[in-house]
Design an enzyme around this catalytic site. Structure first.
Site, mmCIF file in Angstrom:
data_model
loop_
_atom_site.group_PDB
_atom_site.id
_atom_site.type_symbol
_atom_site.label_atom_id
_atom_site.label_comp_id
_atom_site.label_asym_id
_atom_site.label_seq_id
_atom_site.Cartn_x
_atom_site.Cartn_y
_atom_site.Cartn_z
ATOM 1 N N ALA A 138 0.860 -1.188 0.000
ATOM 2 C CA ALA A 138 0.000 0.000 0.000
ATOM 3 C C ALA A 138 0.892 1.232 0.000
ATOM 4 O O ALA A 138 2.043 1.185 0.451
ATOM 5 C CB ALA A 138 -0.899 0.012 1.230
ATOM 6 N N LYS B 63 -3.770 3.026 -2.826
ATOM 7 C CA LYS B 63 -2.892 2.195 -3.636
ATOM 8 C C LYS B 63 -2.822 2.779 -5.042
ATOM 9 O O LYS B 63 -3.597 3.642 -5.400
ATOM 10 C CB LYS B 63 -3.428 0.757 -3.701
ATOM 11 C CG LYS B 63 -3.361 0.059 -2.348
ATOM 12 C CD LYS B 63 -3.763 -1.404 -2.403
ATOM 13 C CE LYS B 63 -3.213 -2.163 -3.561
ATOM 14 N NZ LYS B 63 -1.752 -2.098 -3.686
ATOM 15 N N GLY C 130 0.359 3.623 -6.497
ATOM 16 C CA GLY C 130 1.630 4.309 -6.745
ATOM 17 C C GLY C 130 2.369 3.697 -7.926
ATOM 18 O O GLY C 130 3.057 4.379 -8.678
ATOM 19 N N GLU D 158 -5.400 -4.523 -9.443
ATOM 20 C CA GLU D 158 -5.275 -4.852 -8.014
ATOM 21 C C GLU D 158 -6.656 -4.923 -7.363
ATOM 22 O O GLU D 158 -6.944 -5.829 -6.576
ATOM 23 C CB GLU D 158 -4.415 -3.797 -7.304
ATOM 24 C CG GLU D 158 -2.943 -3.890 -7.685
ATOM 25 C CD GLU D 158 -2.095 -2.755 -7.144
ATOM 26 O OE1 GLU D 158 -2.652 -1.768 -6.651
ATOM 27 O OE2 GLU D 158 -0.870 -2.867 -7.233
ATOM 28 N N LYS E 120 4.172 3.517 6.079
ATOM 29 C CA LYS E 120 2.915 3.588 5.323
ATOM 30 C C LYS E 120 1.684 3.812 6.218
ATOM 31 O O LYS E 120 0.611 4.113 5.721
ATOM 32 C CB LYS E 120 2.710 2.290 4.523
ATOM 33 C CG LYS E 120 3.861 1.898 3.606
ATOM 34 C CD LYS E 120 4.023 2.873 2.477
ATOM 35 C CE LYS E 120 5.090 2.517 1.480
ATOM 36 N NZ LYS E 120 4.878 1.330 0.732
#
Ligand code: 5RP
Length: 222
Positions: free
Chosen positions: A87, A98, A100, A107, A125
């Site tokens: 994440a 999510k 990146g 996903e 995170k």
């Protein structure tokens, strides 16, 4: 301040911890990113104990195959006991940002099929409020300007991810400046904008388990 070497070690720690959730003789969902790369490396030791994986990106597919792990098409698999992914941000309710790495749509689809979502992340995170990390939104290319105007109305500052095309042939708008106090409601609202393929909020289907890497060991949160 944590060094890159320390952070890499935390990623390896959570990746190894996630192996305990992999059932024998199963097909598992595998996400995308540098933490998942560590998980795939760890999974190689267990490859004779699983049937294979469904992958959320071309990047992970290549890595799985290179290590001799069979990759299945999601359409040929009716159930996945677990989905393991990283994440960009995760809050204490296990809602996440999510995307990146730009693989958010696949996903979200693989996560929807899986019975249990296991999020693996280093301690950097974990946040109180999502939104410091720019929220990725996958958009149909011809709708880019329209969607950007709508996102400004939401109070965000959308920026086109330069030189990037998703595995689905779309573009990503990264939305800066959002303070996301109600991720569930915002996730639903963003999905209503015509031209949005998927947004990077995983609140409706958040994680079931968070394996958080800290210098004192891996913490498990539900
Ligand atoms: C990719 C993702 C990744 O899970 C997220 O970007 C975290 O990546 P990393 O483990 O490299 O920090 O959502 O689309």
């Amino acid at each position: 301040m944590q060094s890159t070497v320390d952070q890499q070690r935390l990623k390896q720690d959570v990746a190894r911890a996630a192996l305990a959730y992999v059932p024998e003789d199963s097909i598992i969902g595998v996400g995308t990113g540098s933490t998942v790369d560590c998980f795939i490396d760890a999974l190689a030791d267990k490859k004779d104990h699983i049937r294979g994986a469904v992958s959320s990106s071309e990047r992970s597919t290549q890595k799985l195959k290179a290590l001799g792990i069979e990759v299945f098409d999601l359409n040929s698999v009716s159930e996945l006991p677990i989905y393991v992914d990283g994440a960009d941000e995760v809050n204490t309710h296990l809602a996440m940002i999510k995307g990146g790495g730009g693989a958010l749509t696949r996903e979200k689809i693989v996560a929807a099929v899986a019975r249990k979502f296991i999020c693996i992340a280093d301690q950097s995170k974990l946040v109180a409020i999502l939104g410091q990390f720019p929220l990725p939104i996958e958009v149909i290319p011809s709708a880019r300007s329209y969607v950007a105007r709508q996102l400004i109305a939401f109070g965000g500052e959308p920026r086109l991810r330069q030189g990037f095309t998703t595995d689905n042939g779309n573009v990503i708008l990264d939305v800066h400046g959002l303070q996301i106090v109600d991720p569930y409601t915002l996730e639903q609202a963003l999905n209503q904008i015509v031209g949005v393929v998927c947004n990077g909020l995983f609140a409706k289907r958040g994680a079931d388990v968070l394996l958080l890497g800290t210098p004192n060991g891996v913490e498990t949160k539900h």
